[in-house]
Write a protein that holds these residues in place. Sequence first.
Motif, PDB file in Angstrom:
ATOM      1  N   ALA A 173      32.035  83.912  37.716  1.00  0.00           N
ATOM      2  CA  ALA A 173      30.669  83.474  38.015  1.00  0.00           C
ATOM      3  C   ALA A 173      29.899  84.501  38.833  1.00  0.00           C
ATOM      4  CB  ALA A 173      30.700  82.127  38.733  1.00  0.00           C
ATOM      5  N   ASP A 174      30.450  84.949  39.945  1.00  0.00           N
ATOM      6  CA  ASP A 174      29.718  85.872  40.808  1.00  0.00           C
ATOM      7  C   ASP A 174      29.450  87.195  40.106  1.00  0.00           C
ATOM      8  OD1 ASP A 174      29.565  84.064  42.881  1.00  0.00           O
ATOM      9  OD2 ASP A 174      31.345  84.829  43.910  1.00  0.00           O
ATOM     10  N   ALA A 175      30.454  87.739  39.438  1.00  0.00           N
ATOM     11  CA  ALA A 175      30.275  89.019  38.744  1.00  0.00           C
ATOM     12  C   ALA A 175      29.255  88.885  37.631  1.00  0.00           C
ATOM     13  CB  ALA A 175      31.611  89.508  38.197  1.00  0.00           C
ATOM     14  N   MET A 176      29.313  87.787  36.911  1.00  0.00           N
ATOM     15  CA  MET A 176      28.387  87.603  35.796  1.00  0.00           C
ATOM     16  C   MET A 176      26.950  87.480  36.297  1.00  0.00           C
ATOM     17  SD  MET A 176      28.911  85.016  32.606  1.00  0.00           S
ATOM     18  CE  MET A 176      30.443  85.829  32.157  1.00  0.00           C
ATOM     19  N   LEU A 177      26.749  86.720  37.377  1.00  0.00           N
ATOM     20  CA  LEU A 177      25.398  86.497  37.882  1.00  0.00           C
ATOM     21  C   LEU A 177      24.848  87.694  38.646  1.00  0.00           C
ATOM     22  CD1 LEU A 177      25.664  82.788  39.105  1.00  0.00           C
ATOM     23  CD2 LEU A 177      24.701  83.653  36.965  1.00  0.00           C
ATOM     24  N   ASP A 178      25.699  88.376  39.393  1.00  0.00           N
ATOM     25  CA  ASP A 178      25.215  89.444  40.271  1.00  0.00           C
ATOM     26  C   ASP A 178      25.263  90.831  39.635  1.00  0.00           C
ATOM     27  OD1 ASP A 178      24.802  87.519  42.214  1.00  0.00           O
ATOM     28  OD2 ASP A 178      26.763  87.846  43.151  1.00  0.00           O
ATOM     29  N   ARG A 179      26.217  91.076  38.733  1.00  0.00           N
ATOM     30  CA  ARG A 179      26.375  92.421  38.173  1.00  0.00           C
ATOM     31  C   ARG A 179      25.866  92.540  36.741  1.00  0.00           C
ATOM     32  NH1 ARG A 179      32.663  93.570  40.030  1.00  0.00           N
ATOM     33  NH2 ARG A 179      32.580  92.299  41.940  1.00  0.00           N
ATOM     34  N   LEU A 180      25.955  91.443  35.973  1.00  0.00           N
ATOM     35  CA  LEU A 180      25.608  91.526  34.557  1.00  0.00           C
ATOM     36  C   LEU A 180      24.242  90.917  34.238  1.00  0.00           C
ATOM     37  CD1 LEU A 180      26.553  92.516  31.849  1.00  0.00           C
ATOM     38  CD2 LEU A 180      27.836  90.381  31.542  1.00  0.00           C
ATOM     39  N   ALA A 181      23.994  89.719  34.709  1.00  0.00           N
ATOM     40  CA  ALA A 181      22.752  89.018  34.360  1.00  0.00           C
ATOM     41  C   ALA A 181      21.485  89.796  34.717  1.00  0.00           C
ATOM     42  CB  ALA A 181      22.733  87.635  35.000  1.00  0.00           C
ATOM     43  N   PRO A 182      21.440  90.531  35.844  1.00  0.00           N
ATOM     44  CA  PRO A 182      20.206  91.277  36.145  1.00  0.00           C
ATOM     45  C   PRO A 182      19.843  92.328  35.102  1.00  0.00           C
ATOM     46  CG  PRO A 182      21.502  90.985  38.137  1.00  0.00           C
ATOM     47  CD  PRO A 182      22.371  90.541  36.988  1.00  0.00           C
ATOM     48  N   HIS A 183      20.810  92.747  34.270  1.00  0.00           N
ATOM     49  CA  HIS A 183      20.516  93.704  33.195  1.00  0.00           C
ATOM     50  C   HIS A 183      20.026  93.000  31.936  1.00  0.00           C
ATOM     51  CE1 HIS A 183      22.332  97.185  35.234  1.00  0.00           C
ATOM     52  NE2 HIS A 183      23.298  96.369  35.622  1.00  0.00           N
ATOM     53  N   CYS A 184      20.059  91.662  31.926  1.00  0.00           N
ATOM     54  CA  CYS A 184      19.787  90.898  30.719  1.00  0.00           C
ATOM     55  C   CYS A 184      18.412  90.253  30.783  1.00  0.00           C
ATOM     56  CB  CYS A 184      20.861  89.823  30.527  1.00  0.00           C
ATOM     57  SG  CYS A 184      22.546  90.504  30.450  1.00  0.00           S
ATOM     58  N   GLU A 185      17.917  89.878  29.629  1.00  0.00           N
ATOM     59  CA  GLU A 185      16.614  89.239  29.545  1.00  0.00           C
ATOM     60  C   GLU A 185      16.726  87.729  29.687  1.00  0.00           C
ATOM     61  OE1 GLU A 185      12.970  90.471  26.873  1.00  0.00           O
ATOM     62  OE2 GLU A 185      14.417  89.300  25.687  1.00  0.00           O
ATOM     63  N   VAL A 186      17.757  87.156  29.090  1.00  0.00           N
ATOM     64  CA  VAL A 186      17.950  85.706  29.144  1.00  0.00           C
ATOM     65  C   VAL A 186      19.430  85.399  29.004  1.00  0.00           C
ATOM     66  CG1 VAL A 186      17.577  85.421  26.648  1.00  0.00           C
ATOM     67  CG2 VAL A 186      17.194  83.475  28.181  1.00  0.00           C
ATOM     68  N   MET A 187      19.875  84.362  29.722  1.00  0.00           N
ATOM     69  CA  MET A 187      21.218  83.812  29.557  1.00  0.00           C
ATOM     70  C   MET A 187      21.103  82.544  28.720  1.00  0.00           C
ATOM     71  SD  MET A 187      22.604  84.053  33.499  1.00  0.00           S
ATOM     72  CE  MET A 187      24.284  83.624  33.052  1.00  0.00           C
ATOM     73  N   THR A 188      22.161  82.216  27.955  1.00  0.00           N
ATOM     74  CA  THR A 188      22.113  81.034  27.089  1.00  0.00           C
ATOM     75  C   THR A 188      23.325  80.119  27.309  1.00  0.00           C
ATOM     76  OG1 THR A 188      23.225  82.192  25.264  1.00  0.00           O
ATOM     77  CG2 THR A 188      20.805  82.293  25.331  1.00  0.00           C
ATOM     78  N   PRO A 189      23.572  79.660  28.531  1.00  0.00           N
ATOM     79  CA  PRO A 189      24.735  78.795  28.749  1.00  0.00           C
ATOM     80  C   PRO A 189      24.491  77.380  28.235  1.00  0.00           C
ATOM     81  CG  PRO A 189      23.471  78.945  30.759  1.00  0.00           C
ATOM     82  CD  PRO A 189      22.812  79.887  29.773  1.00  0.00           C
ATOM     83  N   ASN A 190      25.563  76.699  27.844  1.00  0.00           N
ATOM     84  CA  ASN A 190      25.454  75.256  27.693  1.00  0.00           C
ATOM     85  C   ASN A 190      25.532  74.637  29.093  1.00  0.00           C
ATOM     86  OD1 ASN A 190      28.284  74.982  28.363  1.00  0.00           O
ATOM     87  ND2 ASN A 190      28.785  75.415  26.214  1.00  0.00           N
ATOM     88  N   LEU A 191      25.284  73.341  29.201  1.00  0.00           N
ATOM     89  CA  LEU A 191      25.224  72.737  30.530  1.00  0.00           C
ATOM     90  C   LEU A 191      26.541  72.866  31.304  1.00  0.00           C
ATOM     91  CD1 LEU A 191      23.702  71.276  32.723  1.00  0.00           C
ATOM     92  CD2 LEU A 191      24.212  69.101  31.564  1.00  0.00           C
ATOM     93  N   PRO A 192      27.724  72.607  30.707  1.00  0.00           N
ATOM     94  CA  PRO A 192      28.963  72.801  31.469  1.00  0.00           C
ATOM     95  C   PRO A 192      29.119  74.227  31.996  1.00  0.00           C
ATOM     96  CG  PRO A 192      29.402  71.481  29.537  1.00  0.00           C
ATOM     97  CD  PRO A 192      27.992  71.982  29.399  1.00  0.00           C
ATOM     98  N   GLU A 193      28.738  75.232  31.204  1.00  0.00           N
ATOM     99  CA  GLU A 193      28.811  76.617  31.675  1.00  0.00           C
ATOM    100  C   GLU A 193      27.831  76.858  32.813  1.00  0.00           C
ATOM    101  OE1 GLU A 193      30.168  78.824  27.508  1.00  0.00           O
ATOM    102  OE2 GLU A 193      28.043  78.448  27.903  1.00  0.00           O
ATOM    103  N   ALA A 194      26.620  76.312  32.690  1.00  0.00           N
ATOM    104  CA  ALA A 194      25.627  76.467  33.755  1.00  0.00           C
ATOM    105  C   ALA A 194      26.106  75.811  35.033  1.00  0.00           C
ATOM    106  CB  ALA A 194      24.300  75.871  33.308  1.00  0.00           C
ATOM    107  N   GLN A 195      26.773  74.684  34.915  1.00  0.00           N
ATOM    108  CA  GLN A 195      27.305  74.007  36.097  1.00  0.00           C
ATOM    109  C   GLN A 195      28.414  74.823  36.758  1.00  0.00           C
ATOM    110  OE1 GLN A 195      28.267  70.366  34.035  1.00  0.00           O
ATOM    111  NE2 GLN A 195      26.450  69.296  34.823  1.00  0.00           N
ATOM    112  N   LEU A 196      29.280  75.424  35.945  1.00  0.00           N
ATOM    113  CA  LEU A 196      30.336  76.277  36.494  1.00  0.00           C
ATOM    114  C   LEU A 196      29.755  77.512  37.176  1.00  0.00           C
ATOM    115  CD1 LEU A 196      33.032  76.176  33.650  1.00  0.00           C
ATOM    116  CD2 LEU A 196      33.276  75.279  35.975  1.00  0.00           C
ATOM    117  N   LEU A 197      28.710  78.079  36.596  1.00  0.00           N
ATOM    118  CA  LEU A 197      28.109  79.286  37.150  1.00  0.00           C
ATOM    119  C   LEU A 197      27.373  79.025  38.458  1.00  0.00           C
ATOM    120  CD1 LEU A 197      26.699  80.866  33.870  1.00  0.00           C
ATOM    121  CD2 LEU A 197      28.490  81.853  35.305  1.00  0.00           C
TER     122      LEU A 197
END
Length: 252
Positions: free
Chosen positions: A121-145
């Motif tokens: 979660a932390d690596a994905m949100l802090d290191r990867l997501a800022p390089h991306c335009e949009v994330m497409t999680p389902n609700l369980p994934e969004a809750q985990l993140l």
Amino acid sequence: MKPNILVIAGHDPSGGAGIHADIEAIRALGGFASTLITGLTVQNSQNVKGFQLTDIDLLQQQADTLLEDYTYQAVKIGMTGSVAIIDFIARLLEQLPGIPVILDPVLAAEAGGSLTRESLADAMLDRLAPHCEVMTPNLPEAQLLTGKDSVADCGETLVQRTGRAALITGTHDTTEQVTNHLFTDSGEQAWQWERLPHSYHGSGCTLASAIACLRGHGESLANAVADGQAHVDRFLRGAFRPGNGQHVPDRR
């Protein structure tokens, strides 16, 4: 011309999700996919039984070789599997400035079974997501993140933390209709779709790849998100059941 879409994701030997789904969706929407396969999974339409991640040095050699030859109009990211692979992808995206990147934060298969051996979660949100335009999680994934419960809290947290948009899909809800919510720094937009009768293998991969391909064609993010959902609804309405588990979208 066909847009070149770089897909970074895992391989599903059952053919329903992962790289198979990505290539099929991109081809169906008039794009061309080249791939970096982050891991080989052991799965079928019922469950994930294991996986083996790809060596970072091999991924780097593949990426360097592709970038010597191709230019890309969009990138789609699926299964990462480890913090080390997330860091590799983040470094790679620094070489592709200004290109739309769609992140499907795959943490588990639709049919069940983890696709990571560590907390991402932390690596994905802090290191990867800022390089991306949009994330497409389902609700369980969004809750985990995010550690939040409601769709609104998850969406607002993702946007605030990453500075990027988040499309949270409602496929795992028990509501009569599927409601997908797009959160951006300017507000929220929602779409409602008929809840179809089956459980589907690879629908999340298909959606993210559809959006990436449409962005590669030059559609705006808002239009790509809306049109991508419509294409996935069409694919799902033609879904078939190749095994004893979930249905597979007919991506054509």
